[in-house]
Enzyme design. Structure first.
Site, mmCIF file in Angstrom:
data_model
loop_
_atom_site.group_PDB
_atom_site.id
_atom_site.type_symbol
_atom_site.label_atom_id
_atom_site.label_comp_id
_atom_site.label_asym_id
_atom_site.label_seq_id
_atom_site.Cartn_x
_atom_site.Cartn_y
_atom_site.Cartn_z
ATOM 1 N N ARG A 50 0.820 -1.217 0.000
ATOM 2 C CA ARG A 50 0.000 0.000 0.000
ATOM 3 C C ARG A 50 0.852 1.264 0.000
ATOM 4 N NH1 ARG A 50 -3.086 -0.856 4.492
ATOM 5 N NH2 ARG A 50 -1.848 0.615 5.655
ATOM 6 N N TYR A 103 -11.384 24.121 -8.315
ATOM 7 C CA TYR A 103 -12.054 22.961 -8.927
ATOM 8 C C TYR A 103 -13.228 22.594 -8.021
ATOM 9 C CZ TYR A 103 -12.351 18.003 -10.373
ATOM 10 O OH TYR A 103 -12.764 16.773 -10.814
ATOM 11 N N ASP A 176 -2.634 23.932 -6.151
ATOM 12 C CA ASP A 176 -3.004 22.978 -7.195
ATOM 13 C C ASP A 176 -2.322 23.462 -8.474
ATOM 14 O OD1 ASP A 176 -4.216 21.572 -9.289
ATOM 15 O OD2 ASP A 176 -6.124 21.378 -8.228
ATOM 16 N N LYS A 201 -3.944 14.446 -15.588
ATOM 17 C CA LYS A 201 -3.992 15.357 -16.748
ATOM 18 C C LYS A 201 -2.673 15.279 -17.512
ATOM 19 C CE LYS A 201 -7.710 16.743 -14.534
ATOM 20 N NZ LYS A 201 -8.869 15.904 -14.605
HETATM 21 C C1 LIG Z 1 -7.433 21.648 -11.350
HETATM 22 C C2 LIG Z 1 -7.850 20.265 -11.015
HETATM 23 N N1 LIG Z 1 -7.472 19.735 -9.850
HETATM 24 C C3 LIG Z 1 -7.823 18.487 -9.492
HETATM 25 C C4 LIG Z 1 -8.588 17.712 -10.324
HETATM 26 C C5 LIG Z 1 -8.985 16.331 -9.893
HETATM 27 O O1 LIG Z 1 -8.279 15.353 -10.592
HETATM 28 P P1 LIG Z 1 -8.784 13.853 -10.686
HETATM 29 O O2 LIG Z 1 -9.814 13.803 -11.752
HETATM 30 O O3 LIG Z 1 -7.569 13.065 -10.990
HETATM 31 O O4 LIG Z 1 -9.359 13.497 -9.346
HETATM 32 C C6 LIG Z 1 -9.027 18.212 -11.548
HETATM 33 C C7 LIG Z 1 -9.855 17.390 -12.457
HETATM 34 O O5 LIG Z 1 -10.418 17.838 -13.428
HETATM 35 C C8 LIG Z 1 -8.644 19.529 -11.910
HETATM 36 O O6 LIG Z 1 -9.046 20.078 -13.068
#
Ligand SMILES: Cc1ncc(COP(=O)(O)O)c(C=O)c1O
Length: 387
Positions: A50, A103, A176, A201
């Protein structure tokens, strides 16, 4: 080393007389130690599935090199990277400052989940200055969260000024950094304590796995993140870690192409009569553009266009006529995407006032002449539907 070299050299198998170019997929629950001494040594590094195997360690090493941090830990999704990072620093009675352009699921985590544990959140204007952040700080503020640029509305945040204000008040800054792929922006160098990415992404880059990364700036933050993830029971599949590291090897050339194509489409869309405005950090009209110029070395492929008001039938015809642009959430893969987004549904501090629909585009790696033709067909269908 420059980023393009780090992306190739970091996280490769450790020297043996012969080895594959890529660190192989190592799946495991149980890790066996040949001797008691190995067990004592292993407990410090790789000891239970894990907590990851050498595949995970290799990816973490590469992301740490890219982000310029102290240590990286992986999470099973980008969202869990955000939530676990916040949870690692707060307790009952604490307070979080969260950008109004976050987000949406990160935002909801604060509004719903954290609230149940008596952690309060104040949303702040994404382009807030250091003084404005200082004014919102409370004695119990533990985290100031930035998402720069916001992934729906693209305001670029002054991470340097926000970090100074947060640190002055005793809080950590979690950034982020997904939009930049860790390539065009280095939040840790700007003062953030933690830089997270939805590796889903650009790092993975092929729209086929979900993963998150949490890079800490120093040992103190790294310990909190390590125990946070450990106690939450997070685990990342070795296959997804492998795919992400594989994707990272081409991050530089992919991002430069995404950048070039997005800028080409931005220029083209800005001249279309159906478009009211385009929102992209490289445009002077984008909130925080001067900060972007100062703190970023480039722009990725995600941006938005505000259309002039159009009846639903026209919008439907637009989306249904698209052949190359997929209609879908997520982004950062090799393919072009577009989706209608509704910032007005989420924001509380900075109400969204645009009159027409907002379409978020992801410029993929296709030839932009073909992408423009696809959009011409979609705009034509839109026009015909509302004639
Ligand atoms: C800026 C941003 N942070 C976090 C996330 C979350 O990522 P995940 O889909 O891998 O959970 C996204 C998803 O679209 C995002 O656009």
């Amino acid at each position: 080393m420059k980023d393009d070299t780090k992306l190739i050299a970091a996280g490769r198998p450790h020297p043996r007389h012969a080895h594959p170019v890529n660190t192989p997929v190592e799946r495991a629950s149980t890790i066996l130690f040949p001797t008691y001494d190995d067990y004592l040594e292993g407990v410090k590094t790789i000891n239970y599935g894990r907590l990851g195997t050498s595949t995970h360690r290799a990816l973490e090493e590469a992301i740490t090199a890219l982000e310029g941090g102290f240590e990286t830990r992986l999470a099973p999704s980008g969202l869990q990277a955000c939530t676990a990072a916040i949870l690692s620093f707060v307790g009952a009675g604490d307070h979080v400052l969260m950008t109004d352009a976050a987000y949406d699921p990160t935002r909801k985590f604060c509004e719903n989940f954290l609230k149940r544990f008596n952690v309060d959140t104040t949303f702040y204007e994404p382009t807030a200055t250091g003084e404005e952040i200082s004014a919102l700080m409370r004695p119990n503020t533990k985290v100031v969260f930035v998402e720069s640029p916001g992934s729906l509305t693209f305001e670029v945040q002054d991470i340097k000024a926000i970090s100074a204000a947060a640190h002055e008040g005793g809080a950590v800054v979690i950034a982020d950094n997904t939009w930049s792929g860790g390539y065009f922006c280095k939040p840790i160098a700007l003062g953030a304590d933690v830089s997270i990415q939805a590796g889903t992404k650009y790092l993975a880059g092929h729209a086929d796995c979900l993963i998150g990364s949490i890079t800490s700036a120093n040992e103190q933050a790294a310990k909190k993140i390590y125990y946070g993830l450990l106690q939450l029971g997070s685990n990342v599949s070795a296959d997804d870690a492998y795919l992400t590291l594989r994707g990272m090897r081409t991050l530089g050339p992919r991002l430069r192409r995404h950048e070039e194509s997005a800028l080409d489409l931005v220029k083209w869309l800005s001249k279309r009569s159906e478009v009211a405005s385009v929102i992209h950090p490289a445009l002077k009209t984008c909130p925080g553009h001067t900060v972007w110029k100062q703190d970023f070395t480039g722009a990725s492929g995600l941006f938005a266009a505000v259309l002039k008001p159009v009846p639903l039938a026209g919008l439907k015809a637009f989306f249904n006529a698209l052949k190359l642009f997929g209609i879908g959430f997520s982004w950062g893969g090799f393919e072009s995407l577009c989706v209608e987004v509704r910032p007005e549904k989420y924001r509380t501090v900075t109400p969204w006032k645009a009159e027409g629909p907002v379409i978020r585009f992801h410029a993929g790696l296709e030839d932009t002449d073909d992408l423009k033709n696809d959009l011409v067909n979609a705009f034509t269908a839109m026009g015909q539907a509302v004639k």
